[in-house]
Design an enzyme around this catalytic site. Sequence first.
Site, PDB file in Angstrom:
ATOM      1  N   VAL A 178       0.509  -1.120   0.052  1.00 16.75           N
ATOM      2  CA  VAL A 178      -0.418  -0.161  -0.330  1.00 16.75           C
ATOM      3  C   VAL A 178       0.948   1.373  -0.184  1.00 16.75           C
ATOM      4  O   VAL A 178      -0.087   2.440   0.485  1.00 16.75           O
ATOM      5  CB  VAL A 178      -1.000   0.081   1.294  1.00 16.75           C
ATOM      6  CG1 VAL A 178      -1.502  -1.280   0.958  1.00 16.75           C
ATOM      7  CG2 VAL A 178      -0.331  -0.171   2.688  1.00 16.75           C
ATOM      8  N   HIS A 190      -4.337  -4.645  -2.216  1.00 19.37           N
ATOM      9  CA  HIS A 190      -4.536  -3.978  -0.696  1.00 19.37           C
ATOM     10  C   HIS A 190      -5.284  -2.257  -0.826  1.00 19.37           C
ATOM     11  O   HIS A 190      -4.297  -2.177   0.620  1.00 19.37           O
ATOM     12  CB  HIS A 190      -4.376  -4.747   0.045  1.00 19.37           C
ATOM     13  CG  HIS A 190      -3.475  -6.019   0.598  1.00 19.37           C
ATOM     14  ND1 HIS A 190      -2.646  -7.377   0.812  1.00 19.37           N
ATOM     15  CD2 HIS A 190      -4.295  -7.157  -0.350  1.00 19.37           C
ATOM     16  CE1 HIS A 190      -3.293  -8.395   0.580  1.00 19.37           C
ATOM     17  NE2 HIS A 190      -4.187  -8.265  -0.250  1.00 19.37           N
ATOM     18  N   THR A 201       7.094 -11.403  -0.646  1.00 19.46           N
ATOM     19  CA  THR A 201       5.947 -11.920  -0.170  1.00 19.46           C
ATOM     20  C   THR A 201       6.213 -13.586   0.558  1.00 19.46           C
ATOM     21  O   THR A 201       6.538 -14.489   0.256  1.00 19.46           O
ATOM     22  CB  THR A 201       4.769 -12.058  -0.510  1.00 19.46           C
ATOM     23  OG1 THR A 201       3.327 -12.100   0.384  1.00 19.46           O
ATOM     24  CG2 THR A 201       5.042 -13.671  -1.636  1.00 19.46           C
TER      25      THR A 201
HETATM   26  C1  BJW Z   1      12.128  -9.695   1.540  1.00 17.36           C
HETATM   27  C2  BJW Z   1      13.415  -8.939   1.788  1.00 17.36           C
HETATM   28  C3  BJW Z   1      14.602  -8.329   0.097  1.00 17.36           C
HETATM   29  C4  BJW Z   1      12.301  -9.408   3.511  1.00 17.36           C
HETATM   30  N1  BJW Z   1      13.936  -8.828  -0.373  1.00 17.36           N
HETATM   31  N2  BJW Z   1      12.515 -10.295   0.455  1.00 17.36           N
HETATM   32  C5  BJW Z   1      -8.061 -18.738   2.085  1.00 17.36           C
HETATM   33  C6  BJW Z   1      -7.286 -19.403   3.736  1.00 17.36           C
HETATM   34  C7  BJW Z   1      -6.644 -19.028   4.326  1.00 17.36           C
HETATM   35  C8  BJW Z   1      -6.966 -17.874   4.751  1.00 17.36           C
HETATM   36  C9  BJW Z   1      -8.352 -16.973   4.014  1.00 17.36           C
HETATM   37  C10 BJW Z   1      -8.592 -17.349   2.757  1.00 17.36           C
HETATM   38  N3  BJW Z   1      -9.331 -16.396   1.921  1.00 17.36           N
HETATM   39  C11 BJW Z   1      -9.578 -15.310   2.943  1.00 17.36           C
HETATM   40  C12 BJW Z   1      -8.556 -15.547   3.365  1.00 17.36           C
HETATM   41  C13 BJW Z   1      -8.541 -15.064   5.421  1.00 17.36           C
HETATM   42  C14 BJW Z   1      -7.375 -13.647   5.238  1.00 17.36           C
HETATM   43  C15 BJW Z   1      -5.936 -14.417   5.083  1.00 17.36           C
HETATM   44  O1  BJW Z   1      -5.318 -13.854   4.457  1.00 17.36           O
HETATM   45  N4  BJW Z   1      -6.422 -14.357   6.690  1.00 17.36           N
HETATM   46  C16 BJW Z   1      -4.387 -16.123   6.752  1.00 17.36           C
HETATM   47  C17 BJW Z   1      -3.380 -14.679   7.398  1.00 17.36           C
HETATM   48  C18 BJW Z   1      -4.402 -16.923   6.772  1.00 17.36           C
HETATM   49  N5  BJW Z   1      -7.698 -12.432   4.002  1.00 17.36           N
HETATM   50  C19 BJW Z   1      -8.681 -11.640   4.205  1.00 17.36           C
HETATM   51  O2  BJW Z   1      -9.127 -11.618   4.694  1.00 17.36           O
HETATM   52  C20 BJW Z   1      -8.567 -10.687   2.843  1.00 17.36           C
HETATM   53  N6  BJW Z   1     -10.069 -10.440   2.165  1.00 17.36           N
HETATM   54  C21 BJW Z   1     -10.719 -11.622   1.781  1.00 17.36           C
HETATM   55  O3  BJW Z   1     -10.077 -12.468   1.370  1.00 17.36           O
HETATM   56  O4  BJW Z   1     -12.077 -11.043   1.579  1.00 17.36           O
HETATM   57  C22 BJW Z   1     -12.821 -12.268   1.751  1.00 17.36           C
HETATM   58  C23 BJW Z   1     -13.386 -12.874   2.331  1.00 17.36           C
HETATM   59  C24 BJW Z   1     -14.507 -12.599   3.741  1.00 17.36           C
HETATM   60  C25 BJW Z   1     -13.960 -13.036   4.851  1.00 17.36           C
HETATM   61  C26 BJW Z   1     -14.091 -14.089   5.080  1.00 17.36           C
HETATM   62  C27 BJW Z   1     -13.352 -14.884   4.632  1.00 17.36           C
HETATM   63  C28 BJW Z   1     -12.929 -14.010   2.902  1.00 17.36           C
HETATM   64  C29 BJW Z   1      -8.137  -9.335   3.144  1.00 17.36           C
HETATM   65  C30 BJW Z   1      -6.256  -9.141   3.314  1.00 17.36           C
HETATM   66  C31 BJW Z   1      -5.969  -8.673   3.737  1.00 17.36           C
HETATM   67  C32 BJW Z   1      -4.699  -8.520   4.096  1.00 17.36           C
HETATM   68  N7  BJW Z   1      -4.544  -6.961   4.543  1.00 17.36           N
HETATM   69  C33 BJW Z   1      -2.801  -6.216   5.380  1.00 17.36           C
HETATM   70  C34 BJW Z   1      -2.933  -5.293   5.461  1.00 17.36           C
HETATM   71  C35 BJW Z   1      -3.410  -4.088   4.654  1.00 17.36           C
HETATM   72  C36 BJW Z   1      -3.637  -2.454   5.181  1.00 17.36           C
HETATM   73  C37 BJW Z   1      -2.000  -1.994   5.562  1.00 17.36           C
HETATM   74  O5  BJW Z   1      -1.174  -2.172   5.135  1.00 17.36           O
HETATM   75  O6  BJW Z   1      -2.003  -2.124   6.823  1.00 17.36           O
HETATM   76  O7  BJW Z   1      -2.244  -6.476   3.789  1.00 17.36           O
HETATM   77  S1  BJW Z   1      -2.760  -7.735   6.759  1.00 17.36           S
HETATM   78  C38 BJW Z   1      -0.493  -7.452   5.525  1.00 17.36           C
HETATM   79  O8  BJW Z   1      -0.276  -8.935   5.061  1.00 17.36           O
HETATM   80  C39 BJW Z   1      -0.924  -6.106   4.671  1.00 17.36           C
HETATM   81  C40 BJW Z   1      -0.291  -7.233   2.767  1.00 17.36           C
HETATM   82  O9  BJW Z   1       0.044  -6.672   2.181  1.00 17.36           O
HETATM   83  C41 BJW Z   1      -0.188  -8.540   3.574  1.00 17.36           C
HETATM   84  C42 BJW Z   1       1.209  -9.817   3.280  1.00 17.36           C
HETATM   85  O10 BJW Z   1       1.701  -9.722   3.848  1.00 17.36           O
HETATM   86  P1  BJW Z   1       3.193  -9.679   2.706  1.00 17.36           P
HETATM   87  O11 BJW Z   1       3.074  -8.391   1.758  1.00 17.36           O
HETATM   88  O12 BJW Z   1       3.906 -10.942   2.087  1.00 17.36           O
HETATM   89  O13 BJW Z   1       4.010  -8.573   4.189  1.00 17.36           O
HETATM   90  P2  BJW Z   1       5.384  -9.800   5.587  1.00 17.36           P
HETATM   91  O14 BJW Z   1       5.578  -9.363   5.566  1.00 17.36           O
HETATM   92  O15 BJW Z   1       4.048 -11.503   5.860  1.00 17.36           O
HETATM   93  O16 BJW Z   1       6.060 -10.725   4.043  1.00 17.36           O
HETATM   94  C43 BJW Z   1       7.222 -10.134   4.119  1.00 17.36           C
HETATM   95  C44 BJW Z   1       8.436 -10.932   3.052  1.00 17.36           C
HETATM   96  O17 BJW Z   1       9.562 -10.467   2.388  1.00 17.36           O
HETATM   97  C45 BJW Z   1       8.800 -11.958   3.831  1.00 17.36           C
HETATM   98  O18 BJW Z   1       8.667 -13.150   3.617  1.00 17.36           O
HETATM   99  C46 BJW Z   1      10.418 -11.419   4.317  1.00 17.36           C
HETATM  100  O19 BJW Z   1      11.389 -12.817   3.991  1.00 17.36           O
HETATM  101  C47 BJW Z   1      10.662 -11.011   2.664  1.00 17.36           C
HETATM  102  N8  BJW Z   1      11.808 -10.045   2.650  1.00 17.36           N
HETATM  103  N9  BJW Z   1      13.363  -8.580   2.932  1.00 17.36           N
HETATM  104  C48 BJW Z   1      12.890  -9.817  -0.976  1.00 17.36           C
HETATM  105  N10 BJW Z   1      15.192  -7.338   0.794  1.00 17.36           N
END
Ligand code: BJW
Length: 254
Positions: free
Chosen positions: A100, A125, A198
């Site tokens: 974001v 997101h 991610t």
């Molecule tokens: C490097 C590095 C370098 C370090 N170079 N790499 C199916 C299965 C299970 C659960 C669900 C499912 N479907 C939906 C769900 C529920 C839920 C979900 O996924 N939960 C899981 C945690 C299990 N999903 C949702 O709720 C989504 N909505 C949805 O599906 O709606 C339909 C629905 C509604 C109601 C019920 C059911 C379904 C919405 C998800 C919204 C996520 N929001 C956030 C916050 C955004 C706002 C903000 O920024 O404040 O988004 S949470 C946070 O996680 C943020 C990110 O975009 C997102 C992903 O994180 P990301 O980008 O992967 O970051 P990290 O920190 O996890 O990883 C960083 C990586 O970088 C690491 O691997 C490091 O090693 C690496 N790294 N340095 C390259 N130099």
Amino acid sequence: MQALVDRLRRPDARITVLTGAGVSAASGVPTFRGADGLWKNFRPETLATAEAFGRDPKLVWEWYAWRRSLIAACDPNPAHRVLAEWSRRFENFRLITQNVDGLHESAFAEATARQAGPSDVIRLHGSIWEVSCWQGCAKSPARWRDETLSFAELPPRCPHCGGMVRPGVVWFGETLEPDVVQQASDATECEVFITVGTSAIVYPAAGFITAARQNGAFTVEINPEATAATHTVDLALTGGAEKLLPDIDRQISA
Ligand code: BJW
Ligand code: ZN
């Protein structure tokens, strides 16, 4: 690595990149999970859900205001720049991001001298630089840009109804915009799918990696750590995106 470089040497190759917080780590933007991640000090359910906002909007806004100031001081890094350059180089390049922070868009504007549109960066997101009316009042647009760094009051007020505004991001439990999901899903119809920085645990984003593989794409991960996707991809490259993407770029240009 050679298998990837060979595939990227074709200018008409259909390439899709999915990024997460790690792509911005070298710019100084904290990731969510991991040793220095944002979730180390804050619990997602107290900050990144609509329930949390309903319970304590000031606390949630303080966290977002702090992140806005932090991100405003960050610039795109070489990983963002390579991806912006690839969007010019390849005829069929799609960039999907979970971030974001707006750093892909800044790099894109630098590389192309025009603002990124919704089809240039598919933002799953939302954006920390947008807000929307919490009540969804009839007079307000669905969301609008607001880059204020020090708000006069928290939560900020909706200029249309005087109620609260909320950050223009997608919280847990909220549905992603259907047309954005559709664009991302369409982009999984590709030949090369690269997931960068991610943890691949948040859905539906993580599901696009599986979808691309099922659509016959050569799947690649770039990450310094093993993730939920590492064992599912064709090629896992271990390292920072800010180093590996420029390395790959040099090899395809050589
Ligand atoms: C490097 C590095 C370098 C370090 N170079 N790499 C199916 C299965 C299970 C659960 C669900 C499912 N479907 C939906 C769900 C529920 C839920 C979900 O996924 N939960 C899981 C945690 C299990 N999903 C949702 O709720 C989504 N909505 C949805 O599906 O709606 C339909 C629905 C509604 C109601 C019920 C059911 C379904 C919405 C998800 C919204 C996520 N929001 C956030 C916050 C955004 C706002 C903000 O920024 O404040 O988004 S949470 C946070 O996680 C943020 C990110 O975009 C997102 C992903 O994180 P990301 O980008 O992967 O970051 P990290 O920190 O996890 O990883 C960083 C990586 O970088 C690491 O691997 C490091 O090693 C690496 N790294 N340095 C390259 N130099
Ligand atoms: Zn309003």
